[in-house]
Each structure stands twice: as C-alpha cells, then as structure tokens.
Design an enzyme around this catalytic site. Structure first.
Site, PDB file in Angstrom:
ATOM      1  N   SER A 142      21.765  -6.011  16.837  1.00 39.59           N
ATOM      2  CA  SER A 142      22.201  -7.403  16.916  1.00 39.59           C
ATOM      3  C   SER A 142      22.005  -7.883  18.348  1.00 39.59           C
ATOM      4  CB  SER A 142      23.679  -7.534  16.536  1.00 39.59           C
ATOM      5  OG  SER A 142      24.157  -8.838  16.810  1.00 39.59           O
ATOM      6  N   TYR A 155      32.510  -4.886  18.070  1.00 38.31           N
ATOM      7  CA  TYR A 155      31.209  -5.200  17.495  1.00 38.31           C
ATOM      8  C   TYR A 155      30.100  -5.154  18.544  1.00 38.31           C
ATOM      9  CZ  TYR A 155      27.621  -7.511  14.719  1.00 38.31           C
ATOM     10  OH  TYR A 155      26.451  -7.801  14.045  1.00 38.31           O
TER      11      TYR A 155
END
Length: 260
Positions: A142, A155
């Site tokens: 990501s 995250y």
C-alpha cells in the site's frame, strides 16, 4: 491434448481488490484458486457471474492462522496444480491509539494477517516454484507503507513491512526464476476504504485497479504503485523533511479504531 489454462491463487478473494483481481484473471482465461474465510460469498459471486465449475476452486482459510493458509496452499497444489501466479492480497486495516491497552492487541491482529499471513501464503509455493524455475509471488502492499500517519500506526507499519519483506524475498529468489512483485495500491473504492473519514485523492474503481495490476504482474517488474499519480505523490512524500511532513499530517483525520 491442449495445456490447461494458467492458474492464479488469490487470498482475500471474497470482496474488494481480491474479488476484482479474480474477475480480471477469469476474463483473461485463467483458472482461479480463491481463498477466504467466507467461502459461501465467493461461491455465490462466482455462480452469479456464470463461472463454470471447472474454472475455479474455493479454499477456506484464515490468513491470520499460518497453518490454515499453508494448508490451503498445499490443497491448491494437490487439486489444481502449481500456480503461475500467487497473489497475497488478504489484509485488514484498523486504526489504533498506542495509549489504549486494547489497541496493542489490534496491532498484533493486523500484523498476523498483513505480514505473517502474507509470508505463510507464499510458503507452500516457494520450493515447488524454484524447482520448476518459474512463478510469480505478488505481495499487495500500500502507499500507506511509504510514510507513517497519525492513528494509522498498525496499518502503515504493516504495509511498510510488506514492502521490505517482498524486497528481502526477491533477493533470496533472484537466481531461481521466481519473481517477487510488490504492488502498492493507492486509494481503491472497496469496503476497506469506504469507511475512511478523510479525502482520498486519485480514487480508483477496483476493476480498474485489477486491470492495471494484472498488466503490471505480467510485465514482471519488481515494484509498482497504482495509480501512477500516487507513485509521484509518494516520491514527493519521501522527500519532505520530517518536520514539514509531521505538520502536514498533524491535522489529518485518523483511521477508525476497532468498534468505532
């Protein structure tokens, strides 16, 4: 007899990016090995799209449990053969506040899925791919792994670890014929992002992301960011001095914590 169509193994295939990748590869004529906890969701989705039973298999696994996902990988090899492409896509995104004792467990949960689960997803396929001399292991990272954002500690750090892990594995397999590819999505319109309470520039439909991702995987490059605009943005983010980056990030809305 003609050769069987190529096979792709995809984790987290019951929704979002994983489901879009499954549709893209099916459209391209590939056989599918689809992994998720919610196998009934995948089955209903595939039947609704009219996929023939011979074009896919469904494997039940919890990616956060290494024994579970490694067993699914071994079952795939036994039932469908060794895939040409393995996409470790399954991931979770939960906000955290390190001042809260319960959120340390949240961080462990995120790492168990996004990091240990990714490595365990690859594990059953590495030795047979090396023996064959070909294969592609794709880790879905990501752009959130490029720099840490307030409230996103679990995250962001998990996706930074995905990027580093895939880089390490790529070095280990460099002479084997097995390619390791890191695909870093920007903002994709999925259930994972629809709960975000901040602006998401260059938002892509999952179908468009899947189309671009398949093309990048086929090209065999080691690293890509999709869409390209986010690749430029992340390069600029890396160049920002820490003090300036911290000021810009300070007022940004935080990711929702578990239960919010």
């Amino acid at each position: 007899m003609s050769a069987a169509p190529p096979l792709v193994f995809i984790t987290g295939a019951s929704s979002g990016i994983g489901q879009a990748l499954a549709a893209q590869y099916h459209q391209a004529g590939w056989r599918l090995a689809l992994v998720a906890r919610r196998t009934d969701v995948i089955k209903n989705w595939a039947e609704a799209r009219g996929y023939s039973a011979s074009s896919y298999e469904i494997y039940s696994a919890d990616v956060s449990q290494p024994d579970s996902i490694m067993a699914a990988g071994r079952a795939c090899i036994a039932r469908q053969g060794l895939p040409e492409v393995v996409i470790a896509n399954a991931g979770i995104s939960i906000g955290m506040d390190s001042r809260e004792p319960d959120d340390i467990a949240v961080m462990a949960q995120v790492y168990a899925t996004n990091n240990v689960g990714l490595a365990a997803s690859f594990q059953p396929f590495i030795a047979p791919m090396v023996a064959r001399g070909s294969g592609r292991l794709v880790g879905i990272g990501s752009v959130a792994g490029i720099r840490g954002l307030p409230g996103h500690g679990a995250y962001c750090s998990s996706k930074a670890a995905v990027i580093s892990y895939c880089e390490s594995l790529r070095g280990e397999l460099r002479a084997s014929g097995v390619r390791v590819i890191t695909v870093n999505p920007g903002y994709i319109d999925t259930p994972l992002t629809q709960r975000n309470r901040y602006r998401m520039p260059f938002l892509l439909a999952p179908e468009e992301f899947a189309r671009r991702a398949q093309r990048a995987i086929a090209a065999g490059g080691s690293y890509c960011v999709i869409p390209w605009q986010m690749a430029i943005a992340t390069r600029l983010m890396r160049l920002l001095p820490d003090a300036l980056f911290d000021r810009l990030a300070a007022g940004r809305p935080r990711k929702r914590r578990q239960g919010e």
